[in-house]
Write an enzyme that holds these catalytic residues in place. Structure first.
Site, PDB file in Angstrom:
ATOM      1  N   ASP A 286      47.894  34.246  38.799  1.00 38.47           N
ATOM      2  CA  ASP A 286      49.475  34.432  38.475  1.00 38.47           C
ATOM      3  C   ASP A 286      49.714  36.017  38.156  1.00 38.47           C
ATOM      4  O   ASP A 286      48.559  36.756  37.946  1.00 38.47           O
ATOM      5  CB  ASP A 286      49.801  33.648  37.175  1.00 38.47           C
ATOM      6  CG  ASP A 286      49.049  34.090  35.797  1.00 38.47           C
ATOM      7  OD1 ASP A 286      47.719  34.296  35.948  1.00 38.47           O
ATOM      8  OD2 ASP A 286      49.684  33.975  34.831  1.00 38.47           O
TER       9      ASP A 286
ATOM     10  N   GLU B  76      47.317  32.900  33.126  1.00 34.96           N
ATOM     11  CA  GLU B  76      46.734  33.712  32.139  1.00 34.96           C
ATOM     12  C   GLU B  76      47.712  34.557  31.439  1.00 34.96           C
ATOM     13  O   GLU B  76      47.512  35.189  30.179  1.00 34.96           O
ATOM     14  CB  GLU B  76      45.539  34.460  33.031  1.00 34.96           C
ATOM     15  CG  GLU B  76      44.529  35.313  31.979  1.00 34.96           C
ATOM     16  CD  GLU B  76      45.219  36.780  31.846  1.00 34.96           C
ATOM     17  OE1 GLU B  76      44.593  37.325  30.801  1.00 34.96           O
ATOM     18  OE2 GLU B  76      46.377  37.060  32.193  1.00 34.96           O
TER      19      GLU B  76
END
Length: 392
Positions: free
Chosen positions: A82, A144
């Site tokens: 991400d 994350e």
């Protein structure tokens, strides 16, 4: 070399062109399955066994565990898929198109940290026809940048199992063996609104919050007096009063007020004990002002992280890079992989100074040295192991 697996820059271009923003703000948040599917396809073509692991409670989000070889021990090369949101109007080129200029590769996620995956795959493909004594695992996680839900799902599932792990966050290829934890917390005070001409008609949440703020500042002073760690440039735990919202009009008693703050604890400090300490300190304020106080985490938090200086992986990384292992203030998924029993460091190409910034970039001259270092780590821990391959 598989004809179906693109070369390094082609892979990076496809990853950058596949948005996978994660955010605590729902309108910005999106899934990462498209990125996971790309990585799984490329790694399958190279002979890896791939497992796509959906994240419970997070539709459209998944981890990928790709394994080459079998047996205990082995090495994990890990990264998150991400990115943070971005302001496209501040970029000189599209954040979702890989752009080369001035010997740099620009794009959202080039250094933080989609760029690590093509580099890791490039190193891994050199071992496709080499018998491995211990497995090589490429791990790709979700979220994350927001909730750490991907890393937590791995801990909950108890996998992957390996002996060593390198997380390729941007450190300019300096090995990182410790970092602070991170807590993002909320204190919400609910009072009773009323006409401001008569304070007895209500219970002012802002008045109570004034005392809460004083208690937090006292607690910060307490932490910084009693906890120091010389390895960090900011050698004390920090407590930042981030934002506050309350009330609705000057002539109304404030009925509700909320503070959001963050704490960065040092290694060895327990997140749950910090929460407990803060709750005990602010709880008496309820009776003093006739309000209710609700203390809650905005997300579960990132524990602090430390790997001992004399471990095999730290010494090997120092030898290969020529840099002594350091400490950083930002948080990573390292404590989650460490909780799975792996000797863990953080080390990857690119600089944290470019992360989360417009015109994020990865310098071209960092790619080849990183491939070479990862290649030597794979050789050491998956091929030439010397009696230390037992599963942690």
């Amino acid at each position: 070399m598989s004809q179906q697996t693109p070369h390094l820059l082609q892979m990076l271009g496809q990853l950058i062109a596949t948005p996978s923003v994660s955010s605590t703000t729902p309108e910005h948040d999106m899934g990462n399955l498209s990125v996971i599917t790309l990585l799984a396809e490329w790694l399958n073509n190279l002979g890896f066994q791939t497992e796509i692991m959906p994240i419970p409670g997070y539709p459209g989000k998944a981890n990928l565990i790709a394994t080459l070889g079998k047996g205990p021990g082995g090495l994990v090369l890990s990264g998150h898929t991400d990115t943070v949101p971005c302001n496209e109007e501040l970029w000189k080129s599209s954040p979702f198109s890989l752009t080369e200029r001035d010997n740099r590769l620009y794009g959202l996620g080039t250094c933080d940290m989609k760029g690590f995956f093509p580099i890791a795959i490039e190193a891994a493909r050199q071992f496709i026809n080499t018998p491995l004594t211990a497995p090589l695992i490429i791990l790709a996680t979700a979220d994350e940048e927001s909730s750490m839900s991907g890393a937590q799902a791995l801990v909950d599932a108890g996998k992957p199992k390996a002996r060593y792990a390198v997380i390729g966050e941007p450190t300019d290829m300096t090995p990182i063996r410790m970092h602070k934890g991170m807590m993002m917390e909320s204190i919400r005070i609910t009072g009773r609104s009323g006409h401001s001409s008569d304070p007895s008609l209500g219970a002012n949440a802002l008045d109570a919050m004034h005392s809460v703020l004083s208690e937090l500042v006292k607690y910060r002073n307490h932490l910084q007096k009693n906890y120091q760690h010389s390895s960090f440039s900011v050698n004390v735990p920090t407590l930042n009063l981030g934002c506050i919202h309350g009330g609705d009009n000057p002539n109304r008693i404030c009925g509700q007020c909320e503070l959001e703050y963050d704490v960065r604890p040092l290694p060895g400090m327990d997140l749950s004990l910090i929460r407990e300490d803060i709750s005990k300190r602010v709880r008496p304020i309820e009776d003093m002002f006739g309000v209710s106080i609700d203390c809650r985490p905005l997300f579960p938090g990132i524990p602090s992280f430390e790997t001992a200086q004399n471990t095999s992986l730290v010494k090997m990384a120092e030898q290969l890079t020529g840099h002594s292992a350091e400490a950083v203030a930002f948080g990573t998924e390292a404590p989650f992989l460490q909780a799975l029993g792996m000797e863990t460091i953080v080390m990857g190409p690119g600089s944290i100074n470019q992360a989360h910034q417009p015109d994020e970039f990865l310098a071209l001259d960092q790619i080849k040295p990183t491939v070479e270092i990862l290649t030597r780590l794979i050789q050491r821990y998956c091929v030439d192991i010397q009696g230390d391959a037992t599963s942690a």
